[in-house]
Design a protein around this motif. Sequence first.
Motif, PDB file in Angstrom:
ATOM      1  N   ARG A  63       1.318  -0.959  -0.243  1.00  0.00           N
ATOM      2  CA  ARG A  63      -0.169  -0.121  -0.162  1.00  0.00           C
ATOM      3  C   ARG A  63       0.669   1.208   0.253  1.00  0.00           C
ATOM      4  O   ARG A  63       0.305   2.334  -0.773  1.00  0.00           O
TER       5      ARG A  63
ATOM      6  N   ARG B 145      -3.635  -1.903  -8.130  1.00  0.00           N
ATOM      7  CA  ARG B 145      -4.746  -2.087  -7.339  1.00  0.00           C
ATOM      8  C   ARG B 145      -4.021  -3.333  -5.927  1.00  0.00           C
ATOM      9  O   ARG B 145      -4.537  -4.373  -6.245  1.00  0.00           O
TER      10      ARG B 145
ATOM     11  N   GLU C 251      -4.974  -3.568  -3.140  1.00  0.00           N
ATOM     12  CA  GLU C 251      -6.495  -3.532  -2.445  1.00  0.00           C
ATOM     13  C   GLU C 251      -6.596  -5.297  -2.327  1.00  0.00           C
ATOM     14  O   GLU C 251      -7.951  -5.478  -1.549  1.00  0.00           O
TER      15      GLU C 251
ATOM     16  N   SER D 159      -8.374   7.753  -6.545  1.00  0.00           N
ATOM     17  CA  SER D 159     -10.143   7.800  -6.964  1.00  0.00           C
ATOM     18  C   SER D 159     -10.498   6.933  -5.577  1.00  0.00           C
ATOM     19  O   SER D 159      -9.526   6.566  -4.695  1.00  0.00           O
ATOM     20  N   ILE D 160     -11.770   6.825  -5.117  1.00  0.00           N
ATOM     21  CA  ILE D 160     -11.847   6.947  -3.766  1.00  0.00           C
ATOM     22  C   ILE D 160     -13.081   5.236  -3.867  1.00  0.00           C
ATOM     23  O   ILE D 160     -13.992   6.187  -5.056  1.00  0.00           O
ATOM     24  N   ARG D 161     -13.614   4.533  -3.085  1.00  0.00           N
ATOM     25  CA  ARG D 161     -14.292   3.510  -3.164  1.00  0.00           C
ATOM     26  C   ARG D 161     -15.201   4.249  -2.795  1.00  0.00           C
ATOM     27  O   ARG D 161     -15.597   4.615  -1.101  1.00  0.00           O
ATOM     28  N   VAL D 162     -17.105   4.333  -3.426  1.00  0.00           N
ATOM     29  CA  VAL D 162     -18.105   4.553  -2.218  1.00  0.00           C
ATOM     30  C   VAL D 162     -18.790   3.843  -2.465  1.00  0.00           C
ATOM     31  O   VAL D 162     -19.467   2.900  -3.774  1.00  0.00           O
ATOM     32  N   PRO D 163     -19.694   3.189  -1.051  1.00  0.00           N
ATOM     33  CA  PRO D 163     -20.619   1.973  -1.345  1.00  0.00           C
ATOM     34  C   PRO D 163     -21.634   2.167  -2.501  1.00  0.00           C
ATOM     35  O   PRO D 163     -22.438   3.564  -1.982  1.00  0.00           O
ATOM     36  N   VAL D 164     -22.538   0.880  -2.694  1.00  0.00           N
ATOM     37  CA  VAL D 164     -23.470   1.874  -3.709  1.00  0.00           C
ATOM     38  C   VAL D 164     -24.630   2.674  -2.863  1.00  0.00           C
ATOM     39  O   VAL D 164     -25.250   3.614  -3.294  1.00  0.00           O
TER      40      VAL D 164
ATOM     41  N   ALA E 190     -23.647   6.172  -2.290  1.00  0.00           N
ATOM     42  CA  ALA E 190     -23.464   7.153  -3.601  1.00  0.00           C
ATOM     43  C   ALA E 190     -25.418   7.178  -3.787  1.00  0.00           C
ATOM     44  O   ALA E 190     -25.224   8.118  -4.712  1.00  0.00           O
TER      45      ALA E 190
END
Lengths: 194, 129
Positions: free
Chosen positions: A10, A59, A61, B53-58, B61
């Motif tokens: 990471r 990636r 993660e 980028s960031i991950r957002v749960p649906v 969102a």
Amino acid sequence: MNDGEDVLLRKASRGDEAAFLLLYERHRTPVFRFACRMLGTDAAAEDVTQETFLSVLERPEAFQADRASLRTYLCGIVRHLALKQLRRRGVETTLEDPPEEPPSEAAGPLQEVLDCEAAEAVRRAVAALPPLQRESIILFEYEGMSLAEVAAVCDSDVGTIKARLHRARERLRRGLAPFLAGNAPPAAMGKEPT
Amino acid sequence: MTSHDERSDDDPQLRRLLQSWPPPVIPDGMDERILAARRRTAPGGWRRFFTASIRVPVPVAVALALVFVLTAFLALRASRPAPSMASPQSSGPVQAARAAAPPLVTRTSLAGFQPESELRASVVTETAQ
């Protein structure tokens, strides 16, 4: 020691060069060796090695340290990329045990004994294995992985890997028969003084 | 390492022969090439800002999108101007007269209305005047 490789990964993906160098130094040799033995050329192996390290940084993660070691994970990426390259070359990569090609008349066993060194004969015999058997033999015999690790890399189960190894050894015994006991020792292996 | 049990199918002679194939040697320049490629793609500073980028749960969102749409709708509704009484066809004097006239009552209310408690009616005749 693989502790904290997920943390290092990471950090490396966030731009930490020292972390990347540590991981690269640690894993580049097995990654390159596996790629080279799967694909047969340095250039193709170099491309795959580069793509493997860059993709794992993209990636981080996706790597889960509780499921497999980073080495196993990297070998899984190499496998995926190598099979992709082989498919591009028109090699069938999905068959478990395709029929063996008949040996060419120009290079019969005796001719091979005379012409090739043992290492070259082994290289050719391994390269002639179907990809699914080849990867199992390379990971098990050359990379020293356990059956469970090979199964993790190949996204398969241990029983399937055992069967692939068995079939691969059968093919190798047939292909390398002139070099095995009971046959005339090849010139290249004759290290004993005459 | 592989255990003895895992090698039960093994043939020591075949193994020895397989080990005669030496491990491939890493070519000169591979490290430099890979490190250079890694530096080209490594995130840093503004590049990272624009490509991160960031991950957002649906569900989050969707909830955020709904809140945004609702807020935008309410803001548009609040800022919409009241309909003007002047029509574009009205002439200058008519518009001036409308502006000078008391505001047109468009709504009535009975709030504060008190009915007369005592009604006294008176009849006025013409002759009385």
